[in-house]
Design a protein around this motif. Structure first.
Motif: not given
Length: 194
Positions: A3-6, A37
């Motif tokens: 994911t983008a947050r990861q 984020h």
């Protein structure tokens, strides 16, 4: 799929600190998206604001972010495991419980006040505790074990938990069941009034 947050977390782990603009450029994302984020990651405690970068006096200063201490982790479980293994049966869990939980603050309080103070102290130590009335008597229930990383090798910590309750409530306590290692189950303790 990552994911983008990861990706933001991985970038901060690699760079130690960065601004939203720097992260956006490195990850080929928009700066507003990265700021969103970062805001979510700050609210759940995985990222923290560390300083302001003045960008050599031009424009608005930028906030710099890094992984929080909680996200970085620590080596406390390894240390606790080593200390408990080395000390073995020499440790008196009742004495440890008394040091962790200052028993003098519970003296001369009625039982309901003791329970409220105890639950507050336990929750400061990450037990996710509460108390409830029961047919057999009041129960203190732990929603999680803060020692889950070492409890399997050191079940004597359950004795320390019971001693914490004994000290605070000044009454005998019985553990009704044990939480499964790593599980999200409950760990109830029953105590007698009167």
């Amino acid at each position: 799929m990552i994911t983008a947050r990861q990706k933001v977390l991985a970038h901060l782990k690699k760079t130690r600190s960065a601004s939203a603009r720097e992260i956006a450029r490195a990850l080929k994302m928009s700066a507003p998206n990265v700021r969103h984020h970062l805001s979510v990651l700050r609210s759940d405690g995985r990222v923290e604001f560390v300083s302001v970068n003045n960008r050599e006096g031009r424009g608005r200063p930028e906030k710099l972010y890094s992984l929080s201490q909680a996200a970085l982790g620590d080596n406390l479980s390894a240390l606790a495991n080593a200390l408990l293994t080395e000390a073995g049966s020499k440790i008196k869990m009742e004495a440890v419980a008394s040091r962790i939980l200052d028993s003098t603050q519970f003296a001369n309080l009625p039982i309901i006040k003791r329970l409220e103070l105890l639950v507050g102290k336990l929750n400061q130590m990450h037990y996710q505790a509460h108390w409830e009335a029961g047919a057999e008597g009041p129960r203190v229930i732990f929603g999680r074990c803060p020692y889950s990383q070492v409890i399997e090798k050191h079940p004597e910590l359950c004795k320390m938990d019971a001693a914490l309750l004994d000290v605070a409530l000044a009454r005998p306590v019985t553990q009704l069941q044990k939480n499964e290692t790593g599980a999200r189950g409950l760990c109830p303790f029953l105590f007698q009034i009167g």
